[in-house]
Enzyme design. Sequence first.
Site, PDB file in Angstrom:
ATOM      1  N   CYS A 380     -54.827 -26.596-101.355  1.00  8.18           N
ATOM      2  CA  CYS A 380     -54.804 -25.159-101.058  1.00  8.18           C
ATOM      3  C   CYS A 380     -55.953 -24.451-101.780  1.00  8.18           C
ATOM      4  O   CYS A 380     -57.111 -24.627-101.409  1.00  8.18           O
ATOM      5  CB  CYS A 380     -53.438 -24.577-101.410  1.00  8.18           C
ATOM      6  SG  CYS A 380     -53.110 -22.978-100.623  1.00  8.18           S
ATOM      7  N   HIS A 517     -49.971 -28.280 -98.191  1.00  4.65           N
ATOM      8  CA  HIS A 517     -49.315 -28.765 -99.408  1.00  4.65           C
ATOM      9  C   HIS A 517     -48.619 -30.102 -99.130  1.00  4.65           C
ATOM     10  O   HIS A 517     -47.414 -30.151 -98.854  1.00  4.65           O
ATOM     11  CB  HIS A 517     -48.300 -27.737 -99.904  1.00  4.65           C
ATOM     12  CG  HIS A 517     -48.922 -26.503-100.474  1.00  4.65           C
ATOM     13  ND1 HIS A 517     -49.246 -26.380-101.803  1.00  4.65           N
ATOM     14  CD2 HIS A 517     -49.311 -25.347 -99.882  1.00  4.65           C
ATOM     15  CE1 HIS A 517     -49.803 -25.197-102.024  1.00  4.65           C
ATOM     16  NE2 HIS A 517     -49.847 -24.550-100.860  1.00  4.65           N
ATOM     17  N   GLU A 519     -47.673 -32.346-101.121  1.00  2.00           N
ATOM     18  CA  GLU A 519     -46.661 -32.697-102.119  1.00  2.00           C
ATOM     19  C   GLU A 519     -45.253 -32.361-101.660  1.00  2.00           C
ATOM     20  O   GLU A 519     -44.272 -32.970-102.118  1.00  2.00           O
ATOM     21  CB  GLU A 519     -46.964 -31.998-103.447  1.00  2.00           C
ATOM     22  CG  GLU A 519     -46.755 -30.487-103.484  1.00  2.00           C
ATOM     23  CD  GLU A 519     -47.956 -29.669-103.025  1.00  2.00           C
ATOM     24  OE1 GLU A 519     -47.986 -28.451-103.287  1.00  2.00           O
ATOM     25  OE2 GLU A 519     -48.848 -30.251-102.399  1.00  2.00           O
TER      26      GLU A 519
END
Length: 545
Positions: A380, A517, A519
């Site tokens: 990001c 993102h 993750e």
Amino acid sequence: MTRYIFITGGVVSSLGKGLASAALGALLQARGFTVRLRKLDPYLNVDPGTMSPFEHGEVFVTDDGAETDLDLGHYERFTGVSARATDSVSSGRIYSNVLEKERRGDYLGKTIQVIPHVTNEIKDFIATGDGEVDFMLCEIGGTVGDIEGLPFFEAIRQFGQERPRGNCIFMHLTLLPWIAAAGELKTKPTQHSVKELRAIGIAPDILVCRAENPIPQKEREKLALFCNVRPEAVIAALDLDTIYDAPLAYHREGLDQAVLDAFQISPAPRPNLTRWEDVHDRIVNAEGDVRIAIVGKYTQLGDAYKSIAEALTHAGMANRVRVRAEWIDAEIFEASDPAPHLEGFHAILVPGGFGERGTEGKIRAAEFARTRQIPYFGICLGMQMAVVEAARNLAGLADAGSEEFDREGRSLTPVVYHLKEWVQGNHTVARSKNDDKGGTMRLGSYSAHLREGSRVAGIYGSTVIEERHRHRYEVDMRFRTALEEKGLIFSGMSPDGKLPEIVEVADHPWYIGVQFHPELKSKPFAPHPLFADFVRAARDVSRLV
């Protein structure tokens, strides 16, 4: 019919209700049941999207674009069940819904009260999707006695009374403090917590007791007697070396059996814990270490980057290495050489964030990784700062920056701009700088098309991917040609070709920035491919040192 498990907390906060709920969900899955987990938060924010990471930790984003509590990340990581907007609600959202109905006249002129109107709204939320799964686990945020939580406790009390007998149970998580001077565990705080819960009208069926030391049988029997639960339903929750041992530890304590007994499910299906035994083996029997620097701006609070920390752990499991993640405040080297702080690391990760503070440090970290040929992962804002660094030092735009930071009329060339519109499904979403901050970003799952032959296409094994987003600024496509001529490749784009999703440096061991993102989709038994390959690259560097 769906069975409901309500998880409450007492004595103090931060005991691990979210982890206990997630581990229980994983154990029920291991016995062949389907589950879904929900979080009911008493705070008055509509959602955590506008909260500071220092205040509330990270914001977890669902596929359908909801900004939620970080506990939903635990739920997904342990069960693999993708969370939805209907799995998270706050007092703010509940009251907002009630007031909107009142304004429309839905209540037909009645006086609006906490009981029944607010509690009915909470019960409607809980019952959403009733019948879809075997077990619905609902965690109530905060602790019993919090004034903000009273409508939620009243709602679950009513819900339990209105459902068929045996359809709902209550699990209460408390603390058994160890008094070193006396050399013993103290049960009184738990007794008082249960007493307060019972005063509300809720009698717990299971007690989960956090403790630093094993709970002697005498204390278990005492808790069972004074808290009116069966002795086998007093479950010890001891400190663990890793949270991923929680399913195995709770199973050894008999938590899943206690739940099935409370629902009178007999004979209980035998659990298959192979998945969690493999996870344990990969953590315990790691074959090396890698050091990864995380250069961020919320480093004082580990929960601010919770999903990133866990995704790195998952990637370590995939590569059978221990990831030694070290958090470095980006402000430390905003005006100084980053080398003393970053030398010795096998890889560098720059995560997301908002605002200008620390961004020059992130840019220096990106430059250090690019020029020193150290694996770099920008997520990001970390991708945006990598683009700014390349624009300054490769494309000759010395004043390159982001529109997000140009608030005082400084002379910047904004290579990152405020995202004004994007395609979501079958329609175009438009935004302006003057919009409310809450829920106005590009949120949720979006597709990206990857360039054939690119590093990321090889990592994913596909040229079409789906990833979750949370941002309101985007790299400006006008600078694409200039940057690509200098080696920063735009290897992932939105389906309409208007929004950059991924950049990479071709002649570098591992240098990738992503606007999304990744993750948020990583799990211990299914590490995200980008994180897994990033840690592989770090492992390769460690073996060369």
